[in-house]
Design a protein around this motif. Structure first.
Motif, PDB file in Angstrom:
ATOM      1  N   LEU A   1      54.148  29.510  39.311  1.00  0.00           N
ATOM      2  CA  LEU A   1      54.558  30.052  38.014  1.00  0.00           C
ATOM      3  C   LEU A   1      55.981  29.619  37.693  1.00  0.00           C
ATOM      4  N   ASP A   2      56.222  29.368  36.433  1.00  0.00           N
ATOM      5  CA  ASP A   2      57.542  28.910  36.005  1.00  0.00           C
ATOM      6  C   ASP A   2      58.606  29.956  36.329  1.00  0.00           C
ATOM      7  N   GLY A   3      59.664  29.517  36.980  1.00  0.00           N
ATOM      8  CA  GLY A   3      60.770  30.405  37.286  1.00  0.00           C
ATOM      9  C   GLY A   3      60.693  31.101  38.628  1.00  0.00           C
ATOM     10  N   PHE A   4      59.543  31.026  39.306  1.00  0.00           N
ATOM     11  CA  PHE A   4      59.433  31.626  40.635  1.00  0.00           C
ATOM     12  C   PHE A   4      60.216  30.784  41.637  1.00  0.00           C
ATOM     13  N   LEU A   5      60.996  31.439  42.516  1.00  0.00           N
ATOM     14  CA  LEU A   5      61.778  30.727  43.520  1.00  0.00           C
ATOM     15  C   LEU A   5      61.263  30.966  44.932  1.00  0.00           C
ATOM     16  N   SER A   6      61.098  32.225  45.308  1.00  0.00           N
ATOM     17  CA  SER A   6      60.632  32.501  46.668  1.00  0.00           C
ATOM     18  C   SER A   6      60.217  33.959  46.800  1.00  0.00           C
ATOM     19  N   ALA A   7      59.431  34.225  47.841  1.00  0.00           N
ATOM     20  CA  ALA A   7      59.059  35.596  48.191  1.00  0.00           C
ATOM     21  C   ALA A   7      59.046  35.704  49.705  1.00  0.00           C
ATOM     22  N   SER A   8      59.706  36.740  50.222  1.00  0.00           N
ATOM     23  CA  SER A   8      59.721  37.009  51.662  1.00  0.00           C
ATOM     24  C   SER A   8      59.077  38.367  51.905  1.00  0.00           C
ATOM     25  N   PHE A   9      58.316  38.457  52.996  1.00  0.00           N
ATOM     26  CA  PHE A   9      57.496  39.635  53.260  1.00  0.00           C
ATOM     27  C   PHE A   9      57.949  40.317  54.548  1.00  0.00           C
ATOM     28  N   PHE A  10      58.045  41.656  54.477  1.00  0.00           N
ATOM     29  CA  PHE A  10      58.496  42.457  55.610  1.00  0.00           C
ATOM     30  C   PHE A  10      57.526  43.625  55.806  1.00  0.00           C
ATOM     31  N   HIS A  11      57.130  43.864  57.057  1.00  0.00           N
ATOM     32  CA  HIS A  11      56.159  44.909  57.367  1.00  0.00           C
ATOM     33  C   HIS A  11      56.785  45.974  58.257  1.00  0.00           C
ATOM     34  N   ASP A  12      56.543  47.235  57.912  1.00  0.00           N
ATOM     35  CA  ASP A  12      57.103  48.354  58.654  1.00  0.00           C
ATOM     36  C   ASP A  12      56.407  48.478  60.010  1.00  0.00           C
ATOM     37  N   LEU A  13      57.201  48.617  61.069  1.00  0.00           N
ATOM     38  CA  LEU A  13      56.641  48.768  62.409  1.00  0.00           C
ATOM     39  C   LEU A  13      56.113  50.175  62.656  1.00  0.00           C
ATOM     40  N   ARG A  14      56.495  51.118  61.794  1.00  0.00           N
ATOM     41  CA  ARG A  14      56.143  52.518  62.021  1.00  0.00           C
ATOM     42  C   ARG A  14      55.042  53.036  61.111  1.00  0.00           C
ATOM     43  N   SER A  15      54.707  52.281  60.095  1.00  0.00           N
ATOM     44  CA  SER A  15      53.718  52.755  59.124  1.00  0.00           C
ATOM     45  C   SER A  15      53.050  51.541  58.473  1.00  0.00           C
ATOM     46  N   ASP A  16      52.309  51.793  57.408  1.00  0.00           N
ATOM     47  CA  ASP A  16      51.621  50.719  56.695  1.00  0.00           C
ATOM     48  C   ASP A  16      52.457  50.116  55.569  1.00  0.00           C
ATOM     49  N   ARG A  17      53.710  50.518  55.436  1.00  0.00           N
ATOM     50  CA  ARG A  17      54.508  50.084  54.296  1.00  0.00           C
ATOM     51  C   ARG A  17      54.918  48.612  54.388  1.00  0.00           C
ATOM     52  N   ILE A  18      55.088  48.029  53.196  1.00  0.00           N
ATOM     53  CA  ILE A  18      55.460  46.620  53.061  1.00  0.00           C
ATOM     54  C   ILE A  18      56.621  46.525  52.070  1.00  0.00           C
ATOM     55  N   VAL A  19      57.567  45.648  52.348  1.00  0.00           N
ATOM     56  CA  VAL A  19      58.638  45.323  51.416  1.00  0.00           C
ATOM     57  C   VAL A  19      58.572  43.846  51.099  1.00  0.00           C
ATOM     58  N   GLU A  20      58.630  43.512  49.813  1.00  0.00           N
ATOM     59  CA  GLU A  20      58.677  42.111  49.396  1.00  0.00           C
ATOM     60  C   GLU A  20      60.019  41.844  48.716  1.00  0.00           C
ATOM     61  N   TYR A  21      60.655  40.745  49.123  1.00  0.00           N
ATOM     62  CA  TYR A  21      61.946  40.326  48.577  1.00  0.00           C
ATOM     63  C   TYR A  21      61.666  39.057  47.770  1.00  0.00           C
ATOM     64  N   VAL A  22      61.665  39.182  46.441  1.00  0.00           N
ATOM     65  CA  VAL A  22      61.213  38.101  45.568  1.00  0.00           C
ATOM     66  C   VAL A  22      62.358  37.629  44.682  1.00  0.00           C
ATOM     67  N   GLN A  23      62.500  36.328  44.556  1.00  0.00           N
ATOM     68  CA  GLN A  23      63.548  35.771  43.709  1.00  0.00           C
ATOM     69  C   GLN A  23      62.942  34.980  42.559  1.00  0.00           C
ATOM     70  N   TRP A  24      63.453  35.278  41.357  1.00  0.00           N
ATOM     71  CA  TRP A  24      63.054  34.594  40.137  1.00  0.00           C
ATOM     72  C   TRP A  24      64.290  33.960  39.512  1.00  0.00           C
ATOM     73  N   ARG A  25      64.079  32.928  38.740  1.00  0.00           N
ATOM     74  CA  ARG A  25      65.194  32.239  38.086  1.00  0.00           C
ATOM     75  C   ARG A  25      65.894  33.144  37.090  1.00  0.00           C
TER      76      ARG A  25
END
Length: 229
Positions: A164-188
């Motif tokens: 997609l235009d303007g998308f730069l990157s996405a990094s994915f992080f998973h919680d060791l203690r639960s089912d939670r997820i954090v995404e670190y996404v960069q757009w132009r």
């Protein structure tokens, strides 16, 4: 810090703070300084990313609130655990640090997807240009679906979203203690993210996530400078 290496320091302690827009800004400086003063002397510290001028994507519950978020990176889970414990312990004695909300999760980096086909590295360089916009997505999949949701989001990012235009990157992080997820996404730019919502497959991706997980997304307009370790 401008050169956090997610692969070398994959464990993340996430913290956040809210303030009325009129009171934010200068106040964040003291908060960042106090928190990093605790982090820098500790073994295993891999750097931090601080994001400011944040707002909730979608209908905000507190429309006049600005969000600050810090991600502190550590080389081992034990290093991360020890820092989180020290930070929580320090809060009652420090008026500045006391406004922080420390996430009770402990997240581990899993992958980065970059828009550049020439980028064969596993870790995004964590761009710090002033025009780059950072989106933080925090989600809790329904019971038993963390693995599936994580795989789905990574595969959709690799197969479609990265184009997609303007998308730069996405990094994915998973919680060791639960089912939670954090995404670190960069757009132009914020406009590029807004335009992405008009893409049919991207909209379907959001719908699937809404069905299988609960969460929220924040858009940050500024990345605060930190000291290099």
């Amino acid at each position: 810090m401008d050169d956090v290496n997610f692969a070398e320091s994959p464990f993340v302690v996430v913290m956040s703070a809210d303030a009325n827009v009129r009171d934010a800004g200068v106040g964040w400086t003291g908060l960042v300084t106090s928190t990093e003063a605790l982090a820098r002397p500790r073994a295993g510290y891999g750097g931090a990313i601080w994001l400011a001028q944040g707002r909730v994507l979608g209908p905000p519950s507190t429309p006049d609130t600005e969000h600050l978020m810090g991600l502190h990176f550590w080389r081992t889970s034990g290093d991360a655990e020890a820092f989180a414990a020290e930070l929580i312990h320090a809060q009652p004695d420090d008026e500045v640090v006391d406004v922080l909300v420390v996430d009770d999760g402990l997240y581990r980096f899993s992958a980065t997807v970059s828009a550049s086909p020439e980028d064969v590295t596993l870790v995004d360089p964590s761009r710090n240009e002033s025009e780059v916009t950072t989106e933080i997505i925090r989600m809790t999949p329904v019971s038993g679906k963390q693995g599936w949701v994580g795989e789905y989001n990574e595969s959709e990012t690799r197969e479609h979203i990265k184009h997609l235009d303007g998308f730069l990157s996405a990094s994915f992080f998973h919680d060791l203690r639960s089912d939670r997820i954090v995404e670190y996404v960069q757009w132009r730019s914020p406009a590029d993210l807004t335009a992405a919502f008009g893409d049919a497959r991207f909209a379907e991706h959001l719908s699937v996530n809404s069905h299988y997980s609960a969460g929220e997304a924040f858009l940050f307009g500024e990345r605060l400078a930190g000291e290099t370790v």
